[in-house]
Enzyme design. Structure first.
Site, PDB file in Angstrom:
ATOM      1  N   HIS A   1       3.777  19.773   5.244  1.00 17.91           N
ATOM      2  CA  HIS A   1       2.327  19.496   5.195  1.00 17.91           C
ATOM      3  C   HIS A   1       1.998  18.418   4.148  1.00 17.91           C
ATOM      4  O   HIS A   1       0.879  18.350   3.635  1.00 17.91           O
ATOM      5  CB  HIS A   1       1.514  20.777   4.876  1.00 17.91           C
ATOM      6  CG  HIS A   1       1.507  21.775   5.992  1.00 17.91           C
ATOM      7  ND1 HIS A   1       1.677  23.125   5.783  1.00 17.91           N
ATOM      8  CD2 HIS A   1       1.343  21.624   7.322  1.00 17.91           C
ATOM      9  CE1 HIS A   1       1.631  23.769   6.937  1.00 17.91           C
ATOM     10  NE2 HIS A   1       1.430  22.868   7.892  1.00 17.91           N
TER      11      HIS A   1
ATOM     12  N   ASN B   1       0.987  11.742  17.073  1.00 20.04           N
ATOM     13  CA  ASN B   1       1.549  12.996  16.563  1.00 20.04           C
ATOM     14  C   ASN B   1       2.087  13.756  17.777  1.00 20.04           C
ATOM     15  O   ASN B   1       1.328  14.368  18.524  1.00 20.04           O
ATOM     16  CB  ASN B   1       0.439  13.787  15.858  1.00 20.04           C
ATOM     17  CG  ASN B   1       0.933  15.099  15.282  1.00 20.04           C
ATOM     18  OD1 ASN B   1       2.106  15.447  15.413  1.00 20.04           O
ATOM     19  ND2 ASN B   1       0.037  15.828  14.646  1.00 20.04           N
TER      20      ASN B   1
ATOM     21  N   GLY C   1      -8.868  27.316   6.421  1.00 18.45           N
ATOM     22  CA  GLY C   1      -9.411  27.046   5.091  1.00 18.45           C
ATOM     23  C   GLY C   1     -10.753  26.333   5.131  1.00 18.45           C
ATOM     24  O   GLY C   1     -11.620  26.571   4.291  1.00 18.45           O
TER      25      GLY C   1
ATOM     26  N   ARG D   1       4.611  32.214  12.827  1.00 12.20           N
ATOM     27  CA  ARG D   1       5.822  32.244  11.972  1.00 12.20           C
ATOM     28  C   ARG D   1       5.630  33.260  10.846  1.00 12.20           C
ATOM     29  O   ARG D   1       4.517  33.419  10.354  1.00 12.20           O
ATOM     30  CB  ARG D   1       6.078  30.861  11.365  1.00 12.20           C
ATOM     31  CG  ARG D   1       6.455  29.810  12.372  1.00 12.20           C
ATOM     32  CD  ARG D   1       6.459  28.422  11.757  1.00 12.20           C
ATOM     33  NE  ARG D   1       5.420  27.584  12.315  1.00 12.20           N
ATOM     34  CZ  ARG D   1       4.942  26.477  11.748  1.00 12.20           C
ATOM     35  NH1 ARG D   1       5.414  26.060  10.595  1.00 12.20           N
ATOM     36  NH2 ARG D   1       3.994  25.775  12.324  1.00 12.20           N
TER      37      ARG D   1
ATOM     38  N   GLY E   1      -0.130  26.351  11.175  1.00 15.16           N
ATOM     39  CA  GLY E   1       0.928  26.399  10.165  1.00 15.16           C
ATOM     40  C   GLY E   1       0.223  26.534   8.827  1.00 15.16           C
ATOM     41  O   GLY E   1      -0.871  26.001   8.667  1.00 15.16           O
TER      42      GLY E   1
ATOM     43  N   ARG F   1       3.603  10.577  13.009  1.00 16.19           N
ATOM     44  CA  ARG F   1       3.885  11.716  12.154  1.00 16.19           C
ATOM     45  C   ARG F   1       5.317  12.166  12.457  1.00 16.19           C
ATOM     46  O   ARG F   1       5.651  12.468  13.600  1.00 16.19           O
ATOM     47  CB  ARG F   1       2.923  12.844  12.463  1.00 16.19           C
ATOM     48  CG  ARG F   1       3.174  14.033  11.596  1.00 16.19           C
ATOM     49  CD  ARG F   1       2.232  15.144  11.921  1.00 16.19           C
ATOM     50  NE  ARG F   1       2.313  16.152  10.872  1.00 16.19           N
ATOM     51  CZ  ARG F   1       1.438  17.113  10.721  1.00 16.19           C
ATOM     52  NH1 ARG F   1       0.410  17.197  11.532  1.00 16.19           N
ATOM     53  NH2 ARG F   1       1.581  17.990   9.767  1.00 16.19           N
TER      54      ARG F   1
ATOM     55  N   GLU G   1      -4.914  14.222   8.114  1.00  9.62           N
ATOM     56  CA  GLU G   1      -3.545  13.699   8.100  1.00  9.62           C
ATOM     57  C   GLU G   1      -3.433  12.405   8.901  1.00  9.62           C
ATOM     58  O   GLU G   1      -2.669  11.508   8.543  1.00  9.62           O
ATOM     59  CB  GLU G   1      -2.585  14.755   8.679  1.00  9.62           C
ATOM     60  CG  GLU G   1      -2.437  15.969   7.771  1.00  9.62           C
ATOM     61  CD  GLU G   1      -2.195  17.258   8.527  1.00  9.62           C
ATOM     62  OE1 GLU G   1      -3.097  17.676   9.290  1.00  9.62           O
ATOM     63  OE2 GLU G   1      -1.133  17.863   8.358  1.00  9.62           O
TER      64      GLU G   1
ATOM     65  N   HIS H   1      -3.279  24.899   2.387  1.00 12.42           N
ATOM     66  CA  HIS H   1      -3.435  24.327   3.731  1.00 12.42           C
ATOM     67  C   HIS H   1      -3.266  25.490   4.709  1.00 12.42           C
ATOM     68  O   HIS H   1      -2.140  25.929   4.990  1.00 12.42           O
ATOM     69  CB  HIS H   1      -2.375  23.240   3.964  1.00 12.42           C
ATOM     70  CG  HIS H   1      -2.373  22.678   5.352  1.00 12.42           C
ATOM     71  ND1 HIS H   1      -2.820  21.401   5.644  1.00 12.42           N
ATOM     72  CD2 HIS H   1      -1.999  23.217   6.538  1.00 12.42           C
ATOM     73  CE1 HIS H   1      -2.724  21.193   6.948  1.00 12.42           C
ATOM     74  NE2 HIS H   1      -2.216  22.284   7.513  1.00 12.42           N
TER      75      HIS H   1
HETATM   76  P1  ADP Z   1      -2.899  22.810  13.274  1.00 18.62           P
HETATM   77  O1  ADP Z   1      -3.382  21.409  12.972  1.00 18.62           O
HETATM   78  O2  ADP Z   1      -1.822  23.309  12.379  1.00 18.62           O
HETATM   79  O3  ADP Z   1      -2.697  23.117  14.714  1.00 18.62           O
HETATM   80  P2  ADP Z   1      -5.513  23.591  12.353  1.00 18.62           P
HETATM   81  O4  ADP Z   1      -5.511  23.121  10.941  1.00 18.62           O
HETATM   82  O5  ADP Z   1      -6.357  22.860  13.339  1.00 18.62           O
HETATM   83  O6  ADP Z   1      -4.047  23.791  12.873  1.00 18.62           O
HETATM   84  O7  ADP Z   1      -5.935  25.126  12.357  1.00 18.62           O
HETATM   85  C1  ADP Z   1      -5.963  25.828  13.563  1.00 18.62           C
HETATM   86  C2  ADP Z   1      -6.311  27.246  13.278  1.00 18.62           C
HETATM   87  O8  ADP Z   1      -7.530  27.316  12.520  1.00 18.62           O
HETATM   88  C3  ADP Z   1      -6.608  28.017  14.552  1.00 18.62           C
HETATM   89  O9  ADP Z   1      -5.467  28.609  15.037  1.00 18.62           O
HETATM   90  C4  ADP Z   1      -7.588  29.066  14.100  1.00 18.62           C
HETATM   91  O10 ADP Z   1      -6.867  30.236  13.785  1.00 18.62           O
HETATM   92  C5  ADP Z   1      -8.172  28.536  12.812  1.00 18.62           C
HETATM   93  N1  ADP Z   1      -9.617  28.320  12.898  1.00 18.62           N
HETATM   94  C6  ADP Z   1     -10.279  27.258  13.383  1.00 18.62           C
HETATM   95  N2  ADP Z   1     -11.623  27.466  13.291  1.00 18.62           N
HETATM   96  C7  ADP Z   1     -11.801  28.681  12.735  1.00 18.62           C
HETATM   97  C8  ADP Z   1     -12.933  29.473  12.376  1.00 18.62           C
HETATM   98  N3  ADP Z   1     -14.167  29.037  12.569  1.00 18.62           N
HETATM   99  N4  ADP Z   1     -12.703  30.670  11.831  1.00 18.62           N
HETATM  100  C9  ADP Z   1     -11.460  31.142  11.623  1.00 18.62           C
HETATM  101  N5  ADP Z   1     -10.363  30.441  11.925  1.00 18.62           N
HETATM  102  C10 ADP Z   1     -10.514  29.232  12.481  1.00 18.62           C
END
Ligand code: ADP
Length: 404
Positions: A180, A8, A329, A240, A211, A92, A378, A207
């Site tokens: 996504h 990725n 989430g 964003r 993002g 990806r 993913e 999701h």
């Molecule tokens: P991506 O794969 O799109 O980079 P992720 O799905 O890993 O992102 O999500 C990253 C985001 O999840 C982080 O920027 C953070 O804001 C949030 N995050 C991770 N752990 C926690 C937590 N314990 N509480 C709140 N937000 C969290």
């Protein structure tokens, strides 16, 4: 050991995972790593199946100046030190356009067709394709598979796919693609095992990562998404803005004198939670902050999730379940509680204790619909597609199942 490598690649990092192929097509994650700080402070970190560190080393900028160089350094490490010689590589790729509605084995012709989609995703597609190209040159016999973030949404109706603009632009590719998709596909394929009673019904999946988007799924297929032509639309995200009146873009250009490139930079990097809060794009920092603007950013985030849930429920003509996934989430009980509050009008109720312990089912028995937390994967989805294409010459993942 037979392995599949999943790649990725972004603008400043290349993430990779190695899966072993075991009996009956079962895949087991063996190595997870990334080369980040490409062109600035290159650093390779990797861990094994149990989270044990396998590498943590820095490189001079000249050694890892760009994505192909990062791929080469990480590839050398995997081959020479981890003895990984993959059967195939799964990538990806953010955009498959209107043409690619499923993963595809890569050859030079496919790369040329994916290259034509660069204008649709200028910040992501070139980086996704860079390691594809370098592997094609250095290991021309190694099978490579492209897995698209858009493909899962190609089941959308024509009505969902169109903007209200002259048809010529739609024919050129200006349409609502949705993103996504690998995450939503993974959730959709996992639900029959963990919540069979809702798996074929009307579901909204949120999701929520750096993002963020939401998808309306019916009978296991995507019918609508909050994202459209690019990954800018829909919910506010880390950096964003999500849904924005196009008039704001006109204002930035005509009144503030911003060039198209500057507007692009602004929309991808300076808006969302970061822009609203003035503090951070990381939800953890905002939840820990007492600042008024941090609270405003969170309020806007959950408010928009609520609004978009209403929109997607209309697309589904009803709603049978709601699913949270991705970084926020899966990990933020506070944000989940706030979102469920916004669904209260619909009769959704939260089991606060189950939510606090990040249980799979977090709604109360009296809730109008069940609310689930399902971790996404993913990379496993990509590994499954890659193996399936390798074995069958087509994308079909029913022979693979998750073990890690
Ligand atoms: P991506 O794969 O799109 O980079 P992720 O799905 O890993 O992102 O999500 C990253 C985001 O999840 C982080 O920027 C953070 O804001 C949030 N995050 C991770 N752990 C926690 C937590 N314990 N509480 C709140 N937000 C969290």
């Amino acid at each position: 050991m037979d392995t599949i490598l999943v790649v990725n690649a972004g603008s400043s990092s290349v993430k990779f995972q190695v899966y072993s192929v075991e009996g009956e097509g079962t895949l087991r994650r063996q190595i997870k790593g990334q080369m980040d700080g490409i062109g600035t402070r290159p650093r390779l970190r990797a861990s094994g199946a149990n989270g044990d560190s396998r590498a943590d080393r820095c490189y001079p900028i000249e050694a890892v100046a760009n994505v192909p160089a990062a791929m080469e350094v990480a590839g050398d490490w995997l081959r020479n030190e981890m003895q990984v010689n993959p059967l195939a590589v799964g990538h990806r790729v953010v955009h498959g356009g209107a043409e690619f509605d499923r993963p595809v084995l890569i050859d030079h012709g496919v790369v040329a067709r994916l290259d034509r989609l660069v204008p649709l995703a200028p910040l992501h597609q070139p980086h996704n394709l860079a390691p594809v190209r370098s592997i094609l040159v250095n290991f021309p016999k190694l099978p490579q598979v492209a897995c698209f973030d858009t493909a899962f949404h190609r089941t959308h109706s024509a009505v969902a796919d169109h903007y209200a603009i002259p048809h010529q632009l739609h024919s050129e590719g200006v349409r609502r693609y949705g993103f996504h998709g690998l995450s939503y596909e993974y959730i959709s394929k996992t639900l029959p095992q963990i919540a069979p009673e809702i798996a074929t019904r009307r579901i909204i999946v949120a999701h929520l990562g750096s993002g963020a988007s939401m998808c309306a799924i019916k009978g296991g297929q995507s019918v609508e998404s909050t994202m459209g032509f690019t990954a800018l639309d829909g919910l506010p995200m880390g950096t964003r803005p999500g849904q924005l009146d196009p008039g704001v873009v006109l204002y930035l250009m005509s009144e503030k004198g911003l060039s198209a490139a500057k507007v692009q930079d602004f929309l991808y990097r300076d808006c969302g939670l970061k822009g609203l809060s003035g503090i951070s794009n990381d939800m953890r920092e905002l939840e820990a902050s007492d600042s008024f603007n941090a609270k405003l950013a969170i309020d806007c985030f959950v408010y928009r999730i609520g609004l978009n849930a209403g929109m997607l429920a209309a697309a589904l003509q009803g709603l049978d379940a709601f699913v949270f996934t991705a970084g926020i989430g899966e990990n933020s009980a506070g944000i989940r509680a706030r979102v469920v509050e916004h669904l209260g009008w619909f009769g959704v109720t939260l089991d606060a204790a189950e939510n606090a312990r990040h249980a799979r089912l977090i709604s109360r028995p009296d809730s109008a619909i069940p609310v689930y937390v399902v971790p996404t994967d993913e990379e496993l989805m990509i590994a499954q597609h890659t193996l399936a294409l390798l074995m069958n010459g087509k994308s079909h993942d029913s022979r693979t199942k998750r073990v890690s």
